[in-house]
Design a protein around this motif. Structure first.
Motif, mmCIF file in Angstrom:
data_model
loop_
_atom_site.group_PDB
_atom_site.id
_atom_site.type_symbol
_atom_site.label_atom_id
_atom_site.label_comp_id
_atom_site.label_asym_id
_atom_site.label_seq_id
_atom_site.Cartn_x
_atom_site.Cartn_y
_atom_site.Cartn_z
ATOM 1 N N GLU A 170 -3.016 -19.633 -7.198
ATOM 2 C CA GLU A 170 -2.111 -20.777 -7.240
ATOM 3 C C GLU A 170 -2.620 -21.858 -8.189
ATOM 4 O OE1 GLU A 170 -3.158 -19.421 -4.486
ATOM 5 O OE2 GLU A 170 -1.367 -18.590 -3.508
ATOM 6 N N LEU B 93 4.296 -14.867 -8.924
ATOM 7 C CA LEU B 93 3.027 -15.292 -9.524
ATOM 8 C C LEU B 93 2.552 -14.279 -10.557
ATOM 9 C CD1 LEU B 93 1.086 -16.721 -6.447
ATOM 10 C CD2 LEU B 93 1.871 -17.983 -8.447
ATOM 11 N N GLU B 94 2.692 -13.007 -10.255
ATOM 12 C CA GLU B 94 2.293 -11.968 -11.216
ATOM 13 C C GLU B 94 3.150 -12.050 -12.474
ATOM 14 O OE1 GLU B 94 1.865 -7.086 -11.416
ATOM 15 O OE2 GLU B 94 2.368 -8.105 -9.534
ATOM 16 N N SER C 229 6.308 -16.484 -4.885
ATOM 17 C CA SER C 229 5.848 -15.322 -4.128
ATOM 18 C C SER C 229 4.798 -14.578 -4.953
ATOM 19 C CB SER C 229 7.027 -14.406 -3.811
ATOM 20 O OG SER C 229 7.598 -13.895 -5.020
ATOM 21 N N GLU C 230 4.200 -13.541 -4.380
ATOM 22 C CA GLU C 230 3.169 -12.790 -5.102
ATOM 23 C C GLU C 230 3.756 -12.128 -6.344
ATOM 24 O OE1 GLU C 230 1.295 -10.039 -2.505
ATOM 25 O OE2 GLU C 230 0.421 -11.596 -1.207
ATOM 26 N N GLU C 231 4.964 -11.576 -6.214
ATOM 27 C CA GLU C 231 5.587 -10.947 -7.380
ATOM 28 C C GLU C 231 5.898 -11.988 -8.459
ATOM 29 O OE1 GLU C 231 6.513 -10.646 -4.331
ATOM 30 O OE2 GLU C 231 6.075 -8.545 -3.803
#
Length: 737
Positions: free
Chosen positions: A153, A106-107, A102-104
């Protein structure tokens, strides 16, 4: 003899390390400190791993244990595990894992590496400078094309490729997914996510594979059933078309008929051969006219009886001939009987010949008839065999198809069962744990690596320098020859002014150097085989090796042994002996040669043109008188050789200081007027290969024995270093009463 080459090489390596240990230590220490500083200042990294249990796939068509032995089975398992590991490290799989974040997440994964703008650990100014300079120089060397920016990604997939390791636990079916990351939570997340994505992907792949296999096997079983029906129909038609109901019986009858005909044909052929031989024998006897022999050969009863009667008549005629004459009726009757019997015998012979001919013709006819019958039966046998072969081929094809059909049905049942079970062959059995302590920087490992690198540099740097440095450092590097030997090694003279070095022996200073010149005297004197006076030629390979230093001190040492010595400055190109003794170079050899009409006095000491000067008690100096490059031209005349012979007769020792033989040919011209050659080689001065070539050329042209003197040897290199610290002052201090 013991091999000392390896010992010598080891000693040279140790000496090379000893000579350069200070610079090697500084370089090793600097590199080790830089490496340790770099490793210790890197961001902390945490490591965790997830464990996967890999089982053999249940969908394998073949039962491996039934068709391979244990070794092949193990190879198969190794290959199977390697395939799983390779799949876990492919770029496509890593991209799939990156897309699952998810975006979190990935961060969390990218922030620690500064792959998200405004995030990441600060870098030191030194590290930034190094990176910027490297990029700048790389852009200057290789034209750089502007790469398109990567998506988040893609950045995550690249990072996974750098931080993830996949390997097999030795001798087990476990596969470890190890992640090293700067964030401990990100490390745990990546390890578990990779395991989950891989297991889920295998489950989907298994479902898809089973469904595809099931569809394929169903279609294959239907095709094989149709093929079996077709083959059975073809076999039935084949039997009806070729009347193969009693094929085996027909084949047995034909085989028995073949055997009988073959036996009959063989007998007929043997009978024909026998009759042919008998006919040939009858023809031969009949042509000779010996009917008695024909009767014996044919064993004919009629002919044998006729022959017996003829023999009796012949006996009777012999008896009658003793009583009667030829005209007597008894004799005439006897003759008529004999003639009649001969006619009968002839008729019988013709009959026998005709019978033999008829029998032979009959035998030939029988043999030919049997051969034709045998050929017909053989053709029939071949026809039946072809029909049987065609039928058997169809039968084998049918059996093979049926066996394949049964295998496909069995495999279809297995796939149906696997679909119902629906269990993947890879399971997550050991989830990743949250790492507490960082694995890097590891102080112990950093120390080991730094110390190891420093030690390697400390030992390797001087060894590498020594291997690429071709300058001569010992007598062993010169090479051995029957025409030369090592005379002495003169240690390096430190702490002495340059102008005083040429008078060390005269001033009795520098005890180690003084001892070296004493050893030269002691080594030369026992080896002398010619009576005084004696001429020594002193030369070297290149300038700066100390030939003048050796010549002047060697001359001084000769005077201390009570020898009347003459030191000749034969280096016309660069004379310098006059400077050592504070004289002008206004008289000497060249002015004398320019005045050839002035005869040499009986005592050259009083010759004003030569200008001999007694510079030390018992030591005279003959200067060059000028600078010239025409020594060889002067040697071609008679004046200079005559002068040298005159000087030799006036002194016990004559020492010629000549130009370097590796640069000028003057020493080669003067060598013919000398008894021995003192060849000076200075430590770390001339290249060893150049010294070897110069010595080889000098030996080949002059055929003189050469004594090598190693000059300027360090204390740890010189063979005289044993005495270097043993001075007279030291002895007086140690052993004083």
């Amino acid at each position: 003899m013991p091999d000392t080459s390896s010992t010598s090489d080891f000693r040279n390596l140790m000496l090379a390390i000893r000579e350069r240990w200070v610079s090697s230590a500084l370089i090793a220490l600097s590199v080790s400190l830089l490496l340790a500083s770099y490793l210790l200042t890197r961001p902390a990294e945490y490591e965790t791993s997830a464990g996967l249990l890999v089982e053999r796939s249940k969908e394998m068509v073949l039962n491996v244990e039934q068709v391979v032995n244990t070794e092949v089975e193990q190879d198969f398992l190794d290959s199977f595990l390697s395939t799983q590991i390779e799949q876990l490290t492919t770029s496509s799989f890593l991209a799939e894992v990156a897309k699952s974040f998810s975006e979190e997440e990935l961060e969390l994964v990218l922030a620690s590496y500064g792959l998200i703008p405004g995030e990441g650990p600060p870098q030191t100014n030194l590290l930034k400078t190094v990176k910027n300079e490297a990029k700048r120089y790389l852009s200057m060397l290789v034209p750089q094309t502007e790469a398109p920016p990567k998506s988040i990604e893609e950045k995550a997939a690249s990072l996974l490729n750098e931080t993830v390791r996949v390997g097999r636990v030795k001798d087990t079916m476990f596969v470890r997914i190890t992640v090293t990351h700067r964030n401990p939570f990100a490390a745990q997340l990546i390890a578990d996510r990779m395991a989950k994505v891989y297991v889920d992907g295998l489950a989907r792949s298994n479902d898809s594979s089973i469904e595809t296999a099931n569809t394929f096997l169903a279609q294959k079983s239907e095709d094989l059933g149709s093929e079996i029906a077709s083959l059975e129909s073809r076999m039935q038609s084949y039997r009806l078309e070729n009347n193969l109901v009693a094929l085996k019986d027909k084949q047995n009858i034909v085989i028995e008929r073949l055997r009988q005909l073959d036996d009959a044909h063989t007998k007929a052929r043997l009978k024909r051969i026998e009759l042919t031989s008998q006919r040939q024998q009858i023809d031969a006897i009949y042509q000779d006219g010996d009917l008695q022999k024909l009767a014996a050969a044919t064993q004919s009863p009629e002919m044998m009886e006729t022959q017996r009667e003829l023999d009796l008549k012949l006996v009777e005629r012999g008896v009658l001939s003793e009583r009667y004459g030829k005209a007597h009726p008894a004799m005439i009757g006897n003759q008529d009987a004999i003639n009649s019997l001969n006619s009968v015998l002839d008729e019988q012979a013709k009959a026998i010949h005709s019978i033999a001919t008829l029998q032979l013709e009959k035998a030939i006819e029988d043999e030919e008839r049997l051969r034709e019958e045998l050929t017909q039966v053989e053709q029939e046998s071949l026809r039946l065999d072809e029909l049987a072969a065609g039928y058997e081929a169809l039968e084998r094809q049918l059996e093979t198809t049926k066996a394949t059909y049964l295998k496909v049905l069995e495999r279809k049942q297995e796939t149906d069962l696997a679909k119902q079970l629906d269990e993947p062959n890879v399971k997550l059995v050991d989830p990743a744990s949250l790492p507490i302590k960082p694995v890097s920087p590891n102080l112990g490992l950093v120390l080991i690596v730094s110390v190891g690198l420093g030690g390697s540099l400390f030992l390797g740097f001087p060894v590498v320098l020594a291997s690429i440095d071709g300058r001569i450092k010992s007598y062993s590097e010169i090479g051995h020859s029957e025409n030369r030997e090592l005379l002495s090694e003169i240690p390096r003279s430190r702490g002495i002014r340059r102008r005083d070095r040429d008078l060390i022996v005269a001033h009795q200073s520098a005890q180690p150097v003084l001892e070296s010149f004493r050893s030269i005297q002691s080594n030369i004197s026992p080896a002398e085989t010619v009576a005084f006076s004696k001429t020594y030629l002193v030369t070297s390979t290149v300038p700066g090796e100390g030939k003048t230093f050796v010549a002047s001190n060697f001359a001084s040492s000769c005077t201390q042994y009570g020898k009347k010595t003459l030191l000749v400055d034969a280096d016309f190109r660069r004379p310098c002996l006059h400077k050592i003794f504070g004289l002008k170079n206004d008289r000497g050899i060249i002015p004398k040669l320019h005045n050839p009409h002035a005869l040499v006095n009986s005592d050259p000491l009083t010759d004003p043109d030569l200008g001999l000067v007694e510079v030390q008690p018992g030591l005279w100096l003959l200067r060059s008188g000028a600078v010239s490059s025409k020594l060889l031209e002067n040697l071609a005349t008679s004046e200079l050789p005559h002068l040298l012979r005159t000087l030799r007769s006036a002194f016990e020792v004559v020492i010629l200081d000549t130009p370097p033989v590796g640069v000028f040919p003057d020493a080669e011209g003067l060598a013919r007027y000398s008894d021995e050659i003192l060849y000076i080689c200075r430590f770390n001065k001339a290249d060893s290969s150049y010294v070897q070539k110069s010595l080889a050329r000098f030996e080949q042209r002059q055929k003189r024995f050469i004594r090598i003197i190693m000059n300027g040897m360090p204390r740890n290199r010189s063979g005289s270093s044993y005495y270097a610290g043993y001075s007279y002052a030291y002895a007086q201090k140690k052993y004083a009463y």
